[in-house]
Motif scaffolding. Structure first.
Motif, PDB file in Angstrom:
ATOM      1  N   LYS A 165       0.260  -7.764  -5.636  1.00 45.95           N
ATOM      2  CA  LYS A 165       0.710  -9.142  -5.847  1.00 45.95           C
ATOM      3  C   LYS A 165       0.925  -9.834  -4.493  1.00 45.95           C
ATOM      4  O   LYS A 165       1.503  -9.246  -3.582  1.00 45.95           O
ATOM      5  N   GLY A 166       0.442 -11.053  -4.383  1.00 44.77           N
ATOM      6  CA  GLY A 166       0.598 -11.798  -3.134  1.00 44.77           C
ATOM      7  C   GLY A 166      -0.558 -11.592  -2.177  1.00 44.77           C
ATOM      8  O   GLY A 166      -0.748 -12.381  -1.242  1.00 44.77           O
ATOM      9  N   ARG A 167      -1.328 -10.529  -2.393  1.00 47.04           N
ATOM     10  CA  ARG A 167      -2.501 -10.279  -1.536  1.00 47.04           C
ATOM     11  C   ARG A 167      -3.783 -10.547  -2.313  1.00 47.04           C
ATOM     12  O   ARG A 167      -4.800 -10.958  -1.748  1.00 47.04           O
ATOM     13  N   VAL A 168      -3.741 -10.264  -3.589  1.00 45.96           N
ATOM     14  CA  VAL A 168      -4.888 -10.509  -4.475  1.00 45.96           C
ATOM     15  C   VAL A 168      -4.343 -11.233  -5.692  1.00 45.96           C
ATOM     16  O   VAL A 168      -3.317 -10.817  -6.250  1.00 45.96           O
ATOM     17  N   ARG A 169      -5.024 -12.297  -6.095  1.00 43.80           N
ATOM     18  CA  ARG A 169      -4.537 -13.051  -7.262  1.00 43.80           C
ATOM     19  C   ARG A 169      -5.625 -13.145  -8.327  1.00 43.80           C
ATOM     20  O   ARG A 169      -6.781 -13.421  -8.019  1.00 43.80           O
ATOM     21  N   ALA A 170      -5.217 -12.913  -9.561  1.00 44.42           N
ATOM     22  CA  ALA A 170      -6.106 -13.137 -10.702  1.00 44.42           C
ATOM     23  C   ALA A 170      -5.674 -14.438 -11.361  1.00 44.42           C
ATOM     24  O   ALA A 170      -4.581 -14.526 -11.915  1.00 44.42           O
ATOM     25  N   ASN A 171      -6.519 -15.406 -11.230  1.00 38.58           N
ATOM     26  CA  ASN A 171      -6.189 -16.779 -11.633  1.00 38.58           C
ATOM     27  C   ASN A 171      -6.929 -17.169 -12.901  1.00 38.58           C
ATOM     28  O   ASN A 171      -8.109 -16.845 -13.062  1.00 38.58           O
ATOM     29  N   LYS A 172      -6.249 -17.898 -13.767  1.00 38.47           N
ATOM     30  CA  LYS A 172      -6.973 -18.565 -14.851  1.00 38.47           C
ATOM     31  C   LYS A 172      -7.824 -19.668 -14.246  1.00 38.47           C
ATOM     32  O   LYS A 172      -7.414 -20.327 -13.286  1.00 38.47           O
ATOM     33  N   SER A 173      -8.998 -19.871 -14.817  1.00 35.02           N
ATOM     34  CA  SER A 173      -9.767 -21.062 -14.427  1.00 35.02           C
ATOM     35  C   SER A 173     -10.309 -21.748 -15.665  1.00 35.02           C
ATOM     36  O   SER A 173     -10.384 -21.147 -16.750  1.00 35.02           O
ATOM     37  N   GLY A 174     -10.662 -22.999 -15.484  1.00 37.65           N
ATOM     38  CA  GLY A 174     -11.429 -23.705 -16.500  1.00 37.65           C
ATOM     39  C   GLY A 174     -12.867 -23.220 -16.461  1.00 37.65           C
ATOM     40  O   GLY A 174     -13.201 -22.248 -15.753  1.00 37.65           O
ATOM     41  N   CYS A 175     -13.717 -23.877 -17.198  1.00 40.40           N
ATOM     42  CA  CYS A 175     -15.122 -23.473 -17.317  1.00 40.40           C
ATOM     43  C   CYS A 175     -15.789 -23.332 -15.950  1.00 40.40           C
ATOM     44  O   CYS A 175     -15.748 -24.255 -15.133  1.00 40.40           O
ATOM     45  N   LEU A 176     -16.418 -22.187 -15.722  1.00 40.88           N
ATOM     46  CA  LEU A 176     -17.095 -21.918 -14.451  1.00 40.88           C
ATOM     47  C   LEU A 176     -18.583 -22.298 -14.500  1.00 40.88           C
ATOM     48  O   LEU A 176     -19.310 -22.111 -13.539  1.00 40.88           O
ATOM     49  N   ASP A 177     -18.985 -22.805 -15.654  1.00 40.45           N
ATOM     50  CA  ASP A 177     -20.311 -23.419 -15.830  1.00 40.45           C
ATOM     51  C   ASP A 177     -21.468 -22.413 -15.797  1.00 40.45           C
ATOM     52  O   ASP A 177     -22.582 -22.756 -15.390  1.00 40.45           O
ATOM     53  N   GLN A 178     -21.173 -21.193 -16.190  1.00 40.72           N
ATOM     54  CA  GLN A 178     -22.236 -20.186 -16.339  1.00 40.72           C
ATOM     55  C   GLN A 178     -22.090 -19.590 -17.749  1.00 40.72           C
ATOM     56  O   GLN A 178     -22.167 -18.372 -17.958  1.00 40.72           O
ATOM     57  N   CYS A 179     -21.913 -20.464 -18.711  1.00 36.77           N
ATOM     58  CA  CYS A 179     -21.430 -20.088 -20.046  1.00 36.77           C
ATOM     59  C   CYS A 179     -22.276 -19.001 -20.722  1.00 36.77           C
ATOM     60  O   CYS A 179     -21.765 -18.178 -21.465  1.00 36.77           O
ATOM     61  N   GLU A 180     -23.565 -19.023 -20.479  1.00 39.24           N
ATOM     62  CA  GLU A 180     -24.453 -18.076 -21.149  1.00 39.24           C
ATOM     63  C   GLU A 180     -24.207 -16.633 -20.705  1.00 39.24           C
ATOM     64  O   GLU A 180     -24.719 -15.699 -21.330  1.00 39.24           O
ATOM     65  N   HIS A 181     -23.451 -16.463 -19.637  1.00 44.09           N
ATOM     66  CA  HIS A 181     -23.154 -15.118 -19.125  1.00 44.09           C
ATOM     67  C   HIS A 181     -21.729 -14.662 -19.434  1.00 44.09           C
ATOM     68  O   HIS A 181     -21.329 -13.579 -19.028  1.00 44.09           O
ATOM     69  N   GLY A 182     -20.976 -15.525 -20.073  1.00 44.88           N
ATOM     70  CA  GLY A 182     -19.556 -15.260 -20.250  1.00 44.88           C
ATOM     71  C   GLY A 182     -19.227 -14.072 -21.130  1.00 44.88           C
ATOM     72  O   GLY A 182     -20.082 -13.608 -21.878  1.00 44.88           O
ATOM     73  N   PRO A 183     -18.003 -13.598 -20.995  1.00 46.79           N
ATOM     74  CA  PRO A 183     -16.918 -14.092 -20.138  1.00 46.79           C
ATOM     75  C   PRO A 183     -17.203 -13.884 -18.643  1.00 46.79           C
ATOM     76  O   PRO A 183     -17.619 -12.798 -18.223  1.00 46.79           O
ATOM     77  N   ASN A 184     -16.961 -14.953 -17.883  1.00 44.36           N
ATOM     78  CA  ASN A 184     -17.299 -14.987 -16.466  1.00 44.36           C
ATOM     79  C   ASN A 184     -16.081 -14.826 -15.560  1.00 44.36           C
ATOM     80  O   ASN A 184     -14.994 -15.295 -15.881  1.00 44.36           O
ATOM     81  N   VAL A 185     -16.370 -14.206 -14.417  1.00 42.06           N
ATOM     82  CA  VAL A 185     -15.354 -13.997 -13.383  1.00 42.06           C
ATOM     83  C   VAL A 185     -16.034 -14.236 -12.043  1.00 42.06           C
ATOM     84  O   VAL A 185     -17.173 -13.796 -11.841  1.00 42.06           O
ATOM     85  N   VAL A 186     -15.365 -14.948 -11.143  1.00 41.03           N
ATOM     86  CA  VAL A 186     -15.904 -15.074  -9.788  1.00 41.03           C
ATOM     87  C   VAL A 186     -14.827 -14.656  -8.801  1.00 41.03           C
ATOM     88  O   VAL A 186     -13.647 -14.975  -8.983  1.00 41.03           O
TER      89      VAL A 186
END
Lengths: 120, 120
Positions: free
Chosen positions: A46-67
């Motif tokens: 925690k504090g060094r690496v964060r897992a964030n919610k995001s809105g649509c990443l615009d690669q929907c056909e590959h989802g669920p997506n993570v960048v």
């Protein structure tokens, strides 16, 4: 304190069930993002690496997506079962998980084989 | 197609009005993210630069917050009036807008002068 060593954005977007693009988090519960968050906390990151919610990443056909930034490494079809491997191999070991990578040729493409498949 | 040249994450998090941490998007309308999105579309940058909604970026005392990747450049107290300058100077010109930067010493800090100020 330093910037995040890695900043993981997990698409938590919802669309109506009838939308042909589908979406990455149809249940709207952010379960995948939470799985990353819990694992990172267990590892004391925690504090060094964060897992964030995001809105649509615009690669929907590959989802669920993570960048993952700043690496700009894109993962597709990610499930909670992949979280340990992504964190251990990539976040800690700096070795992206090849089997989950979205091909560069698909990113932001007008069409790709996966886009056609989701339009069935 | 290439990866995003720049990927802008705009915090659109909401918290109850009574929460001492406040939040970046109390109205829940994503107006700031939309301002980025509109400007990028006007400039024909869709598909190369993306303005994404994000959940809490965990720098609440500096909000509304924006982070630009892969640069890992963090902005605080961003308003719609700053969007043109960020896009023209940083996104196009590769010159971050100094006056809006969150100091490295504040990022992920246990305490910083701004955190104390928000706790008034």
């Amino acid at each position: 304190m330093p910037k995040f060593h890695k900043h993981i954005f997990v698409c938590c977007n919802q669309r109506p069930a009838t939308d042909p693009r589908r979406c990455c988090d149809p249940a709207g519960k952010a379960d995948l993002q939470r799985a990353f968050k819990i694992k990172l906390a267990q590892l004391g990151m925690k504090g060094r690496v964060r897992a964030n919610k995001s809105g649509c990443l615009d690669q929907c056909e590959h989802g669920p997506n993570v960048v993952v930034y700043p690496d700009a490494v894109w993962y597709g079809h990610v499930t909670a079962a992949d979280v340990d491997e992504i964190i251990e191999s990539h976040i800690i070991g700096n070795k992206p998980v090849e089997r989950l990578l979205i091909p560069d040729s698909c990113l932001n493409a007008e069409s790709c084989p996966h886009k056609q498949r989701r339009g069935d």
